[in-house]
Design a protein around this motif. Structure first.
Motif, PDB file in Angstrom:
ATOM      1  N   ALA A 260      -9.134 -34.791   0.632  1.00 29.83           N
ATOM      2  CA  ALA A 260      -9.189 -34.643  -0.849  1.00 29.83           C
ATOM      3  C   ALA A 260     -10.199 -33.623  -1.427  1.00 29.83           C
ATOM      4  O   ALA A 260      -9.700 -32.851  -2.023  1.00 29.83           O
ATOM      5  N   THR A 261     -11.155 -33.513  -0.877  1.00 28.95           N
ATOM      6  CA  THR A 261     -12.298 -32.645  -1.381  1.00 28.95           C
ATOM      7  C   THR A 261     -11.832 -31.142  -0.891  1.00 28.95           C
ATOM      8  O   THR A 261     -11.733 -30.353  -1.827  1.00 28.95           O
ATOM      9  N   LEU A 262     -11.198 -30.896   0.373  1.00 26.92           N
ATOM     10  CA  LEU A 262     -10.625 -29.969   0.609  1.00 26.92           C
ATOM     11  C   LEU A 262      -9.477 -29.232  -0.089  1.00 26.92           C
ATOM     12  O   LEU A 262      -9.475 -28.062  -0.555  1.00 26.92           O
ATOM     13  N   GLN A 263      -8.618 -30.093  -0.125  1.00 23.85           N
ATOM     14  CA  GLN A 263      -7.518 -29.799  -1.225  1.00 23.85           C
ATOM     15  C   GLN A 263      -7.895 -29.273  -2.472  1.00 23.85           C
ATOM     16  O   GLN A 263      -7.330 -28.479  -3.202  1.00 23.85           O
ATOM     17  N   GLU A 264      -9.019 -30.103  -3.009  1.00 22.62           N
ATOM     18  CA  GLU A 264      -9.316 -29.614  -4.355  1.00 22.62           C
ATOM     19  C   GLU A 264     -10.243 -28.303  -4.522  1.00 22.62           C
ATOM     20  O   GLU A 264      -9.677 -27.399  -5.350  1.00 22.62           O
ATOM     21  N   ASN A 265     -10.875 -27.924  -3.272  1.00 24.59           N
ATOM     22  CA  ASN A 265     -11.575 -26.681  -3.222  1.00 24.59           C
ATOM     23  C   ASN A 265     -10.495 -25.532  -2.978  1.00 24.59           C
ATOM     24  O   ASN A 265     -10.514 -24.674  -3.440  1.00 24.59           O
ATOM     25  N   LEU A 266      -9.437 -25.924  -2.235  1.00 22.30           N
ATOM     26  CA  LEU A 266      -8.181 -24.947  -1.933  1.00 22.30           C
ATOM     27  C   LEU A 266      -7.688 -24.718  -3.210  1.00 22.30           C
ATOM     28  O   LEU A 266      -7.420 -23.545  -3.547  1.00 22.30           O
ATOM     29  N   ALA A 267      -7.437 -25.634  -4.219  1.00 24.92           N
ATOM     30  CA  ALA A 267      -6.921 -25.555  -5.491  1.00 24.92           C
ATOM     31  C   ALA A 267      -7.582 -24.800  -6.258  1.00 24.92           C
ATOM     32  O   ALA A 267      -7.294 -23.774  -6.879  1.00 24.92           O
ATOM     33  N   THR A 268      -8.814 -24.687  -6.303  1.00 27.87           N
ATOM     34  CA  THR A 268      -9.744 -24.018  -7.105  1.00 27.87           C
ATOM     35  C   THR A 268      -9.998 -22.504  -6.640  1.00 27.87           C
ATOM     36  O   THR A 268      -9.841 -21.483  -7.423  1.00 27.87           O
ATOM     37  N   THR A 269      -9.811 -22.232  -5.177  1.00 29.27           N
ATOM     38  CA  THR A 269      -9.970 -21.078  -4.475  1.00 29.27           C
ATOM     39  C   THR A 269      -8.784 -20.116  -4.954  1.00 29.27           C
ATOM     40  O   THR A 269      -8.656 -19.065  -5.124  1.00 29.27           O
ATOM     41  N   ARG A 286     -13.467  -8.036  -3.089  1.00 28.89           N
ATOM     42  CA  ARG A 286     -13.627  -9.578  -3.461  1.00 28.89           C
ATOM     43  C   ARG A 286     -12.036 -10.512  -3.148  1.00 28.89           C
ATOM     44  O   ARG A 286     -12.204 -11.616  -3.046  1.00 28.89           O
ATOM     45  N   ILE A 287     -11.163  -9.677  -3.393  1.00 28.35           N
ATOM     46  CA  ILE A 287      -9.747 -10.086  -3.134  1.00 28.35           C
ATOM     47  C   ILE A 287      -9.790 -10.399  -1.951  1.00 28.35           C
ATOM     48  O   ILE A 287      -9.497 -11.606  -1.471  1.00 28.35           O
ATOM     49  N   ALA A 288      -9.945  -9.541  -0.772  1.00 24.73           N
ATOM     50  CA  ALA A 288     -10.181 -10.045   0.596  1.00 24.73           C
ATOM     51  C   ALA A 288     -11.003 -11.176   0.993  1.00 24.73           C
ATOM     52  O   ALA A 288     -10.618 -12.038   1.803  1.00 24.73           O
ATOM     53  N   GLN A 289     -11.990 -11.002   0.281  1.00 19.42           N
ATOM     54  CA  GLN A 289     -13.202 -12.406   0.508  1.00 19.42           C
ATOM     55  C   GLN A 289     -12.560 -13.719   0.230  1.00 19.42           C
ATOM     56  O   GLN A 289     -12.653 -14.607   0.870  1.00 19.42           O
ATOM     57  N   ILE A 290     -11.966 -13.576  -1.207  1.00 20.79           N
ATOM     58  CA  ILE A 290     -11.358 -15.125  -1.567  1.00 20.79           C
ATOM     59  C   ILE A 290     -10.214 -15.471  -0.901  1.00 20.79           C
ATOM     60  O   ILE A 290      -9.955 -16.544  -0.460  1.00 20.79           O
ATOM     61  N   VAL A 296      -9.283 -20.323   5.336  1.00 21.71           N
ATOM     62  CA  VAL A 296     -10.297 -21.076   6.101  1.00 21.71           C
ATOM     63  C   VAL A 296     -10.087 -22.338   5.711  1.00 21.71           C
ATOM     64  O   VAL A 296     -10.174 -23.303   6.271  1.00 21.71           O
ATOM     65  N   ILE A 297      -9.966 -22.419   4.419  1.00 18.75           N
ATOM     66  CA  ILE A 297      -9.817 -23.820   3.809  1.00 18.75           C
ATOM     67  C   ILE A 297      -8.586 -24.369   4.251  1.00 18.75           C
ATOM     68  O   ILE A 297      -8.406 -25.719   4.626  1.00 18.75           O
ATOM     69  N   GLU A 298      -7.546 -23.664   4.389  1.00 18.67           N
ATOM     70  CA  GLU A 298      -6.082 -24.292   4.750  1.00 18.67           C
ATOM     71  C   GLU A 298      -6.211 -24.787   6.092  1.00 18.67           C
ATOM     72  O   GLU A 298      -5.497 -25.698   6.657  1.00 18.67           O
ATOM     73  N   GLU A 302      -5.325 -28.267   7.779  1.00 16.54           N
ATOM     74  CA  GLU A 302      -4.569 -28.656   8.672  1.00 16.54           C
ATOM     75  C   GLU A 302      -5.310 -29.342   9.765  1.00 16.54           C
ATOM     76  O   GLU A 302      -4.460 -30.319  10.347  1.00 16.54           O
ATOM     77  N   ALA A 303      -6.255 -29.088  10.169  1.00 15.97           N
ATOM     78  CA  ALA A 303      -7.168 -29.858  11.197  1.00 15.97           C
ATOM     79  C   ALA A 303      -7.135 -31.116  10.731  1.00 15.97           C
ATOM     80  O   ALA A 303      -7.237 -32.240  11.728  1.00 15.97           O
ATOM     81  N   GLU A 304      -7.686 -31.293   9.774  1.00 13.23           N
ATOM     82  CA  GLU A 304      -8.168 -32.882   9.296  1.00 13.23           C
ATOM     83  C   GLU A 304      -6.947 -33.644   9.089  1.00 13.23           C
ATOM     84  O   GLU A 304      -6.580 -34.866   9.407  1.00 13.23           O
ATOM     85  N   ARG A 305      -5.669 -33.059   8.700  1.00 12.35           N
ATOM     86  CA  ARG A 305      -4.509 -33.765   8.761  1.00 12.35           C
ATOM     87  C   ARG A 305      -3.907 -34.020   9.927  1.00 12.35           C
ATOM     88  O   ARG A 305      -3.382 -35.192  10.244  1.00 12.35           O
ATOM     89  N   LYS A 306      -4.154 -33.197  10.848  1.00  6.90           N
ATOM     90  CA  LYS A 306      -3.910 -33.569  12.285  1.00  6.90           C
ATOM     91  C   LYS A 306      -4.691 -34.836  12.830  1.00  6.90           C
ATOM     92  O   LYS A 306      -4.362 -35.787  13.604  1.00  6.90           O
TER      93      LYS A 306
END
Length: 408
Positions: A260-269, A286-290, A296-298, A302-306
């Protein structure tokens, strides 16, 4: 007066048509039969009387002579008892009513009744009290009908047993009444007491066998329950050692929170990336970095979902859903084993508690009595029955003989 005479004459038939009275004619005298001859006893009548004397009177006289001069006096001892059982319930019945183990029934009395008529009891009492000597105190040469002719075989003694020991069994009430006869009052009481003691020992033996069976069966069930509990707990331990997870439920809660935290961070990013693309020029580093941060978050999501068993298969290791299913199965088996062990332990404790107390016993409502006077053989009753049977037999034979003679 003239009218009265006319009426009488008319009734008598002596009045002629004009009314004159005719003289009466004398009636002829009826012939006289000779008087019947006086009855005389014929040969067949004397035969009937002789048969009555031979068939009825003489045997009855011989029976009376034997009963009052030869038959030995017999003394009776009475005892009566029943099989009782305790109805006290154990406190362990609060755990589910599993301790109804003192199951005595009317079959106990049936077994005891058969035992009282068995050769085993007769042989046992003969070894203890010497029944042969006890029942041959009346001289068999003087009283061959009621006395026992010693020594005889055990079969002879068993055949003589019902004549001296009468057992009455009321199946409905479960009561057993025993009448013991002997030629000495103390012998009758000793035999009656011995029968009661053997019956008590027999019921105690039945109780001991039942208690041993209860304890053995309860112990076997307890051993099986202990072994099952050991296997269940060992399986849980092996699962934890293999997966390095003590409590999958706690771990899965942690993984769900992390996802849930990762998904929240993904949405913010992602929102930050969209804003950056709209407010900056193309090719801004900065666009490439974000964008790298989003990928990375995705990947982590995916790893945590597996790990949780969500998404495509083929991930390394076992998914949390699979581990959780296996863990729940092991926990259910362990809980069932624990409940089985608790019930088996309660049953075993109850069986031991039942073994400490006597669940069934022999209750005597009439203790063995001691006779003061001889009542048996009942001479008057025996003579009356013998005379009745002889008379009935003689009457039937006489009627048959008479009917056959009349048909000739």
């Amino acid at each position: 007066m003239q009218d009265q005479k006319r009426k009488e004459a008319a009734v008598a038939g002596t009045l002629d048509a004009p009314g004159r009275v005719l003289p009466l004619k004398p009636l002829a005298a009826a012939p006289q039969r000779p008087p019947a001859p006086r009855g005389r006893m014929k040969a067949r009548h004397w035969g009937i009387v002789a048969s009555f004397v031979v068939v009825v009177a003489l045997p009855a006289a011989i029976c009376a002579w034997y009963l009052w001069t030869r038959a030995a006096d017999q003394f009776a001892s009475y005892t009566a008892f029943s099989v009782r059982r305790e109805e006290v319930n154990s406190t362990l019945e609060l755990f589910g009513g599993i301790t109804a183990l003192s199951g005595s029934s009317s079959s106990d009395t049936d077994i005891l009744y058969e035992y009282l008529r068995s050769q085993e009891l007769v042989a046992d009492l003969d070894q203890t009290l010497d029944l042969r000597s006890m029942w041959s105190k009346a001289d068999p040469a003087r009283d061959p009908v009621f006395a026992y002719r010693a020594p005889g075989t055990i079969e002879d003694l068993v055949a003589y047993w019902p004549r001296m020991v009468r057992i009455s069994y009321d199946a409905g009430a479960g009561l057993i009444d025993i009448r013991v006869l002997a030629f000495d009052p103390s012998d009758a009481q000793r035999l009656s007491t011995a029968i009661f003691e053997r019956s008590t020992a027999m019921i105690n033996e039945l109780s001991a066998v039942a208690r041993d069976d209860m304890i053995r069966y309860a112990r076997e069930e307890l051993d099986e329950a202990v072994e099952r509990l050991k296997v269940a707990r060992q399986s849980v331990t092996e699962f934890r050692n293999r997966t390095q997870i003590v409590d999958p439920e706690a771990d899965i809660r942690t993984q769900v929170g992390l996802l849930a935290t990762l998904q929240e961070n993904l949405a913010t990013t992602v929102i930050e990336l969209d804003l950056m693309r709209q407010t900056t020029r193309e090719g801004d580093p900065r666009i490439a970095q974000i964008d790298l941060k989003v990928r990375v978050i995705e990947a982590r999501i995916e790893a945590e979902r597996k790990k949780l068993g969500i998404g495509a298969d083929g991930a390394e290791g076992e998914a949390f859903a699979t581990l959780m299913g296996e863990y729940e199965r092991l926990i259910v088996e362990r809980q069932f084993a624990e409940e089985t062990y608790t019930a088996a332990l309660a049953a075993y404790d109850s069986a031991r508690s039942e073994a400490r107390r006597q669940s069934r016993y022999l209750a005597a409502h009439v203790r063995p009595t001691l006779a003061e006077a001889s009542v048996f053989p009942r001479r008057g009753l025996v003579l009356s029955l013998v005379g009745l049977f002889l008379f009935v037999g003689w009457a039937v034979l006489t009627l048959l003989a008479t009917s056959l003679r009349d048909r000739r």
